[in-house]
Design a protein around this motif. Structure first.
Motif, PDB file in Angstrom:
ATOM      1  N   ARG A  11      23.296  18.664  24.736  1.00  0.00           N
ATOM      2  CA  ARG A  11      24.526  19.421  24.478  1.00  0.00           C
ATOM      3  C   ARG A  11      24.602  20.587  25.433  1.00  0.00           C
ATOM      4  N   ALA A  12      23.799  21.383  25.600  1.00  0.00           N
ATOM      5  CA  ALA A  12      23.835  22.464  26.529  1.00  0.00           C
ATOM      6  C   ALA A  12      24.030  22.052  27.865  1.00  0.00           C
ATOM      7  N   GLN A  57      34.437  13.812  22.885  1.00  0.00           N
ATOM      8  CA  GLN A  57      34.177  13.823  21.401  1.00  0.00           C
ATOM      9  C   GLN A  57      35.414  12.822  20.564  1.00  0.00           C
ATOM     10  N   GLU A 115      25.435  19.544  28.978  1.00  0.00           N
ATOM     11  CA  GLU A 115      26.664  18.864  29.097  1.00  0.00           C
ATOM     12  C   GLU A 115      27.872  19.987  28.984  1.00  0.00           C
ATOM     13  N   SER A 116      27.672  21.080  28.400  1.00  0.00           N
ATOM     14  CA  SER A 116      28.663  22.168  28.377  1.00  0.00           C
ATOM     15  C   SER A 116      28.717  22.802  29.638  1.00  0.00           C
ATOM     16  N   PRO A 135      14.185  24.161  20.852  1.00  0.00           N
ATOM     17  CA  PRO A 135      15.260  23.440  20.777  1.00  0.00           C
ATOM     18  C   PRO A 135      14.961  21.985  20.765  1.00  0.00           C
ATOM     19  N   SER A 136      15.897  21.197  20.102  1.00  0.00           N
ATOM     20  CA  SER A 136      15.519  19.567  20.023  1.00  0.00           C
ATOM     21  C   SER A 136      16.074  19.136  21.338  1.00  0.00           C
ATOM     22  N   THR A 189      10.596  32.112  17.373  1.00  0.00           N
ATOM     23  CA  THR A 189      11.604  31.152  17.985  1.00  0.00           C
ATOM     24  C   THR A 189      11.468  29.758  17.671  1.00  0.00           C
ATOM     25  N   ARG A 230      34.852  17.450  27.680  1.00  0.00           N
ATOM     26  CA  ARG A 230      33.930  17.296  26.736  1.00  0.00           C
ATOM     27  C   ARG A 230      34.850  16.965  25.296  1.00  0.00           C
ATOM     28  N   THR A 232      18.280  16.739  21.568  1.00  0.00           N
ATOM     29  CA  THR A 232      19.842  16.707  21.652  1.00  0.00           C
ATOM     30  C   THR A 232      20.599  18.029  21.854  1.00  0.00           C
ATOM     31  N   HIS A 233      19.926  19.044  21.420  1.00  0.00           N
ATOM     32  CA  HIS A 233      20.468  20.369  21.535  1.00  0.00           C
ATOM     33  C   HIS A 233      20.404  20.760  23.282  1.00  0.00           C
ATOM     34  N   ALA A 234      19.404  20.326  23.726  1.00  0.00           N
ATOM     35  CA  ALA A 234      19.184  20.480  25.160  1.00  0.00           C
ATOM     36  C   ALA A 234      20.300  19.802  26.118  1.00  0.00           C
TER      37      ALA A 234
END
Length: 65
Positions: free
Chosen positions: A19-20, A35, A22-23, A12-13, A9, A31, A15-17
């Protein structure tokens, strides 16, 4: 001795963290607005760069005898 098994596995970077998170915290409309705002910033930068280039071309043509 056997080597320890390798984990498959990916971590996560950052940035991905972000974004998660944020979502989870923002509704879909917010959102989308963010964007769209970022897209506008990038488009403004592109236009500014094109404007500077056009100005350079104009000045080089105008300075010719």
């Amino acid at each position: 001795m056997q080597a320890a098994p390798v984990r498959a596995t990916a971590i996560p970077s950052f940035t991905h963290a972000l974004r998660a998170i944020e979502s989870l915290l923002m509704s879909g409309g917010q959102r989308t607005a963010r964007q769209n705002a970022w897209t506008s910033v990038l488009e403004d930068r592109r236009r500014a760069k094109a404007r500077v280039e056009a100005q350079r071309v104009f000045e080089s043509v105008a300075s010719r005898p």
